[in-house]
Design an enzyme around this catalytic site. Sequence first.
Site, short mmCIF file in Angstrom:
data_model
loop_
_atom_site.label_atom_id
_atom_site.label_comp_id
_atom_site.label_asym_id
_atom_site.label_seq_id
_atom_site.Cartn_x
_atom_site.Cartn_y
_atom_site.Cartn_z
N TYR A 28 -68.35 90.61 -102.63
CA TYR A 28 -69.43 89.80 -103.18
C TYR A 28 -70.83 90.12 -102.66
CZ TYR A 28 -66.08 86.96 -105.63
OH TYR A 28 -65.10 86.54 -106.49
N GLY A 32 -72.97 92.07 -108.41
CA GLY A 32 -71.68 91.67 -108.97
C GLY A 32 -70.83 90.89 -107.98
N HIS A 48 -73.39 82.31 -101.96
CA HIS A 48 -74.77 82.63 -102.35
C HIS A 48 -74.83 82.98 -103.84
CE1 HIS A 48 -78.45 85.26 -102.43
NE2 HIS A 48 -78.93 84.17 -101.88
N ASP A 49 -73.89 83.79 -104.31
CA ASP A 49 -73.84 84.13 -105.74
C ASP A 49 -73.70 82.86 -106.58
OD1 ASP A 49 -73.95 86.77 -105.01
OD2 ASP A 49 -71.92 87.28 -105.67
N ASP A 92 -80.95 80.97 -100.25
CA ASP A 92 -81.15 82.13 -99.38
C ASP A 92 -81.03 81.76 -97.90
OD1 ASP A 92 -81.54 83.57 -101.68
OD2 ASP A 92 -83.68 83.96 -101.33
#
Length: 118
Positions: A28, A32, A48-49, A92
């Site tokens: 991850y 992608g 985070h994604d 973040d």
Amino acid sequence: NLVQFTYLIQCANSGKRASYHYADYGCYCGAGGSGTPVDELDRCCKIHDNCYGEAEKMGCYPKLTMYNYYCGTQSPTCDDKTGCQRYVCACDLEAAKCFARSPYNNKNYNIDTSKRCK
């Protein structure tokens, strides 16, 4: 935005590991993401994604959103009070702190994602 994210990573880990080490780690970290995270650090990237995905649902552009943050002696903090800037900075910031507390396994850098991330 992604540039500020690299600075937050450096701030959170006190410069112990360059941010590019996280650009191609596990399933991850980097562009992608799929499958099961390979370790705790990779789970940070998945979270985070997902956070960026939620930001996009709110109408934000997390990879481009500029925000205000402070790199203090203890840890970085976000300075924006409202909106996309606050949300993206929080994404973040949490990831950067997660990276700083998670072990880094060199064996999980630049892995064959087609085999290990199903």
